[in-house]
Design a protein around this motif. Structure first.
Motif, PDB file in Angstrom:
ATOM      1  N   ASP A  11       0.813  -1.214   0.000  1.00 56.05           N
ATOM      2  CA  ASP A  11       0.000   0.000   0.000  1.00 56.05           C
ATOM      3  C   ASP A  11       0.848   1.266   0.000  1.00 56.05           C
ATOM      4  OD1 ASP A  11       0.989  -0.169   2.551  1.00 56.05           O
ATOM      5  OD2 ASP A  11      -0.900   0.319   3.540  1.00 56.05           O
ATOM      6  N   LYS A  12       2.113   1.139  -0.427  1.00 51.63           N
ATOM      7  CA  LYS A  12       3.008   2.304  -0.465  1.00 51.63           C
ATOM      8  C   LYS A  12       3.612   2.471  -1.857  1.00 51.63           C
ATOM      9  CE  LYS A  12       4.031   2.256   4.407  1.00 51.63           C
ATOM     10  NZ  LYS A  12       5.036   2.270   5.441  1.00 51.63           N
ATOM     11  N   ALA A  13       3.953   3.730  -2.164  1.00 47.26           N
ATOM     12  CA  ALA A  13       4.583   4.062  -3.443  1.00 47.26           C
ATOM     13  C   ALA A  13       5.884   4.799  -3.173  1.00 47.26           C
ATOM     14  CB  ALA A  13       3.660   4.933  -4.286  1.00 47.26           C
ATOM     15  N   LEU A  14       6.873   4.545  -4.011  1.00 51.10           N
ATOM     16  CA  LEU A  14       8.179   5.172  -3.866  1.00 51.10           C
ATOM     17  C   LEU A  14       8.160   6.596  -4.412  1.00 51.10           C
ATOM     18  CD1 LEU A  14      11.177   4.882  -3.093  1.00 51.10           C
ATOM     19  CD2 LEU A  14      11.578   4.084  -5.450  1.00 51.10           C
ATOM     20  N   LEU A  15       8.588   7.539  -3.581  1.00 53.61           N
ATOM     21  CA  LEU A  15       8.746   8.932  -3.987  1.00 53.61           C
ATOM     22  C   LEU A  15      10.224   9.280  -3.947  1.00 53.61           C
ATOM     23  CD1 LEU A  15       5.946  10.600  -1.838  1.00 53.61           C
ATOM     24  CD2 LEU A  15       5.784   9.742  -4.196  1.00 53.61           C
ATOM     25  N   VAL A  16      10.629  10.189  -4.842  1.00 51.66           N
ATOM     26  CA  VAL A  16      11.995  10.710  -4.827  1.00 51.66           C
ATOM     27  C   VAL A  16      11.929  12.190  -4.494  1.00 51.66           C
ATOM     28  CG1 VAL A  16      12.830   9.003  -6.495  1.00 51.66           C
ATOM     29  CG2 VAL A  16      12.073  11.234  -7.310  1.00 51.66           C
ATOM     30  N   GLN A  17      12.940  12.664  -3.756  1.00 51.15           N
ATOM     31  CA  GLN A  17      13.037  14.088  -3.478  1.00 51.15           C
ATOM     32  C   GLN A  17      14.135  14.652  -4.370  1.00 51.15           C
ATOM     33  OE1 GLN A  17      14.298  15.399   0.456  1.00 51.15           O
ATOM     34  NE2 GLN A  17      12.898  17.135   0.307  1.00 51.15           N
ATOM     35  N   ARG A  18      13.756  15.567  -5.239  1.00 50.62           N
ATOM     36  CA  ARG A  18      14.689  16.151  -6.196  1.00 50.62           C
ATOM     37  C   ARG A  18      15.704  17.043  -5.492  1.00 50.62           C
ATOM     38  NH1 ARG A  18      12.473  17.193 -11.736  1.00 50.62           N
ATOM     39  NH2 ARG A  18      13.884  18.949 -11.556  1.00 50.62           N
ATOM     40  N   ARG A  19      16.945  17.040  -5.988  1.00 47.60           N
ATOM     41  CA  ARG A  19      17.986  17.920  -5.444  1.00 47.60           C
ATOM     42  C   ARG A  19      17.777  19.378  -5.843  1.00 47.60           C
ATOM     43  NH1 ARG A  19      22.132  15.642  -2.791  1.00 47.60           N
ATOM     44  NH2 ARG A  19      22.543  13.452  -3.221  1.00 47.60           N
ATOM     45  N   ASP A  20      17.278  19.614  -7.068  1.00 52.43           N
ATOM     46  CA  ASP A  20      17.206  20.986  -7.573  1.00 52.43           C
ATOM     47  C   ASP A  20      16.138  21.840  -6.899  1.00 52.43           C
ATOM     48  OD1 ASP A  20      15.043  19.711  -8.791  1.00 52.43           O
ATOM     49  OD2 ASP A  20      15.521  20.407 -10.807  1.00 52.43           O
ATOM     50  N   ASN A  21      15.016  21.245  -6.478  1.00 56.71           N
ATOM     51  CA  ASN A  21      13.954  22.061  -5.881  1.00 56.71           C
ATOM     52  C   ASN A  21      13.364  21.465  -4.600  1.00 56.71           C
ATOM     53  OD1 ASN A  21      12.291  19.992  -6.803  1.00 56.71           O
ATOM     54  ND2 ASN A  21      11.471  21.185  -8.511  1.00 56.71           N
ATOM     55  N   ALA A  22      13.867  20.314  -4.164  1.00 56.87           N
ATOM     56  CA  ALA A  22      13.439  19.610  -2.949  1.00 56.87           C
ATOM     57  C   ALA A  22      12.015  19.078  -3.012  1.00 56.87           C
ATOM     58  CB  ALA A  22      13.627  20.480  -1.710  1.00 56.87           C
ATOM     59  N   HIS A  23      11.379  19.108  -4.192  1.00 57.24           N
ATOM     60  CA  HIS A  23      10.023  18.583  -4.328  1.00 57.24           C
ATOM     61  C   HIS A  23      10.032  17.057  -4.346  1.00 57.24           C
ATOM     62  CE1 HIS A  23       8.247  22.430  -6.348  1.00 57.24           C
ATOM     63  NE2 HIS A  23       8.705  22.642  -5.134  1.00 57.24           N
ATOM     64  N   TRP A  24       8.958  16.485  -3.848  1.00 54.71           N
ATOM     65  CA  TRP A  24       8.749  15.040  -3.891  1.00 54.71           C
ATOM     66  C   TRP A  24       7.902  14.705  -5.109  1.00 54.71           C
ATOM     67  CZ3 TRP A  24      11.172  11.698  -0.728  1.00 54.71           C
ATOM     68  CH2 TRP A  24      11.714  12.191   0.454  1.00 54.71           C
ATOM     69  N   GLU A  25       8.248  13.625  -5.807  1.00 57.22           N
ATOM     70  CA  GLU A  25       7.495  13.188  -6.982  1.00 57.22           C
ATOM     71  C   GLU A  25       7.878  11.757  -7.322  1.00 57.22           C
ATOM     72  OE1 GLU A  25      10.009  15.071 -10.635  1.00 57.22           O
ATOM     73  OE2 GLU A  25       8.954  16.500  -9.372  1.00 57.22           O
ATOM     74  N   PRO A  26       7.149  11.127  -8.241  1.00 59.17           N
ATOM     75  CA  PRO A  26       7.565   9.796  -8.688  1.00 59.17           C
ATOM     76  C   PRO A  26       8.774   9.933  -9.615  1.00 59.17           C
ATOM     77  CG  PRO A  26       5.639  10.498  -9.915  1.00 59.17           C
ATOM     78  CD  PRO A  26       5.891  11.548  -8.858  1.00 59.17           C
ATOM     79  N   PRO A  27       9.631   8.920  -9.673  1.00 61.35           N
ATOM     80  CA  PRO A  27      10.776   8.997 -10.581  1.00 61.35           C
ATOM     81  C   PRO A  27      10.343   8.975 -12.038  1.00 61.35           C
ATOM     82  CG  PRO A  27      10.621   6.814  -9.586  1.00 61.35           C
ATOM     83  CD  PRO A  27       9.583   7.658  -8.935  1.00 61.35           C
ATOM     84  N   GLY A  28      11.074   9.732 -12.871  1.00 66.62           N
ATOM     85  CA  GLY A  28      10.766   9.765 -14.294  1.00 66.62           C
ATOM     86  C   GLY A  28      11.506  10.883 -14.984  1.00 66.62           C
ATOM     87  N   GLY A  29      11.202  11.071 -16.257  1.00 64.00           N
ATOM     88  CA  GLY A  29      11.853  12.116 -17.022  1.00 64.00           C
ATOM     89  C   GLY A  29      11.456  12.074 -18.477  1.00 64.00           C
ATOM     90  N   VAL A  30      12.197  12.785 -19.300  1.00 61.87           N
ATOM     91  CA  VAL A  30      11.889  12.956 -20.719  1.00 61.87           C
ATOM     92  C   VAL A  30      12.445  11.789 -21.528  1.00 61.87           C
ATOM     93  CG1 VAL A  30      12.225  14.476 -22.715  1.00 61.87           C
ATOM     94  CG2 VAL A  30      11.864  15.448 -20.447  1.00 61.87           C
ATOM     95  N   LEU A  31      11.625  11.303 -22.450  1.00 60.04           N
ATOM     96  CA  LEU A  31      12.067  10.247 -23.362  1.00 60.04           C
ATOM     97  C   LEU A  31      13.086  10.791 -24.347  1.00 60.04           C
ATOM     98  CD1 LEU A  31       8.681   8.568 -24.361  1.00 60.04           C
ATOM     99  CD2 LEU A  31      10.457   7.616 -22.877  1.00 60.04           C
ATOM    100  N   GLU A  32      14.061   9.962 -24.672  1.00 55.31           N
ATOM    101  CA  GLU A  32      15.002  10.314 -25.731  1.00 55.31           C
ATOM    102  C   GLU A  32      14.347   9.975 -27.067  1.00 55.31           C
ATOM    103  OE1 GLU A  32      18.695   8.361 -24.762  1.00 55.31           O
ATOM    104  OE2 GLU A  32      18.862   9.466 -22.876  1.00 55.31           O
ATOM    105  N   VAL A  33      14.740  10.673 -28.123  1.00 57.45           N
ATOM    106  CA  VAL A  33      14.083  10.555 -29.420  1.00 57.45           C
ATOM    107  C   VAL A  33      14.021   9.117 -29.929  1.00 57.45           C
ATOM    108  CG1 VAL A  33      14.193  11.234 -31.852  1.00 57.45           C
ATOM    109  CG2 VAL A  33      14.637  12.922 -30.064  1.00 57.45           C
ATOM    110  N   ALA A  34      15.104   8.374 -29.835  1.00 56.02           N
ATOM    111  CA  ALA A  34      15.168   7.050 -30.450  1.00 56.02           C
ATOM    112  C   ALA A  34      14.792   5.900 -29.521  1.00 56.02           C
ATOM    113  CB  ALA A  34      16.570   6.814 -31.009  1.00 56.02           C
ATOM    114  N   GLU A  35      14.321   6.177 -28.293  1.00 61.13           N
ATOM    115  CA  GLU A  35      14.014   5.062 -27.393  1.00 61.13           C
ATOM    116  C   GLU A  35      12.510   4.809 -27.301  1.00 61.13           C
ATOM    117  OE1 GLU A  35      15.509   5.667 -23.389  1.00 61.13           O
ATOM    118  OE2 GLU A  35      14.579   7.621 -23.271  1.00 61.13           O
ATOM    119  N   THR A  36      12.172   3.561 -27.020  1.00 61.58           N
ATOM    120  CA  THR A  36      10.769   3.215 -26.853  1.00 61.58           C
ATOM    121  C   THR A  36      10.265   3.770 -25.518  1.00 61.58           C
ATOM    122  OG1 THR A  36      11.169   1.133 -25.693  1.00 61.58           O
ATOM    123  CG2 THR A  36      11.144   1.060 -28.129  1.00 61.58           C
ATOM    124  N   ILE A  37       8.968   3.807 -25.361  1.00 58.73           N
ATOM    125  CA  ILE A  37       8.375   4.291 -24.118  1.00 58.73           C
ATOM    126  C   ILE A  37       8.816   3.425 -22.943  1.00 58.73           C
ATOM    127  CG2 ILE A  37       6.187   4.596 -22.878  1.00 58.73           C
ATOM    128  CD1 ILE A  37       4.985   5.353 -25.686  1.00 58.73           C
TER     129      ILE A  37
END
Length: 133
Positions: A11-37
């Protein structure tokens, strides 16, 4: 296009705390052009957490109406690795639903909550902080 992986354990989800703004969020980011989802999702979660994950289901599609960014969010399970801080992430927290609501901006909390409980993908819009509509 961005992707995020909500790594769920019971019943728990992993959150990451970003270094740049200290916000909590799920891990992720921008896809690179040639990679699959899926490849981009696995790469982003591994880069930010040290975990190798397996996507279980697409749980939502979210558009930031201010910045024009579409995010695909997946419920994931960890299959290998150990949590490791890095240049992007300074801390981790396994959060309950109540903690998610308290710790994250609404636009990010809803992604995690949808992944923790949704049976079908949700489609939502936000302004970067709050849901719209």
């Amino acid at each position: 296009m961005s992707v995020a992986g909500v790594v769920v354990d019971g019943d728990k989800a992993l959150l990451v705390q970003r270094r740049d703004n200290a916000h909590w969020e799920p891990p992720g980011g921008v896809l690179e052009v040639a990679e699959t989802i899926t490849d981009g999702l696995v790469r982003e979660v591994r880069e930010e957490t040290g975990l190798t994950v397996e996507p279980i289901a697409l749980t939502g599609v979210y558009k930031n109406m201010t910045r024009g960014i579409v995010a695909l969010v997946f419920r994931c399970r960890s299959v290998a690795g150990n949590l490791l801080t890095n240049d992007e992430v300074k801390s981790f927290h396994w959060a309950t639903k109540d903690e998610v609501t308290a710790m994250l901006d609404e636009a990010y909390a809803v992604r995690v909550l949808d992944a923790m409980q949704a049976e079908h993908p949700k489609i939502r819009h936000h302004d970067g902080v709050n849901l719209l509509g």
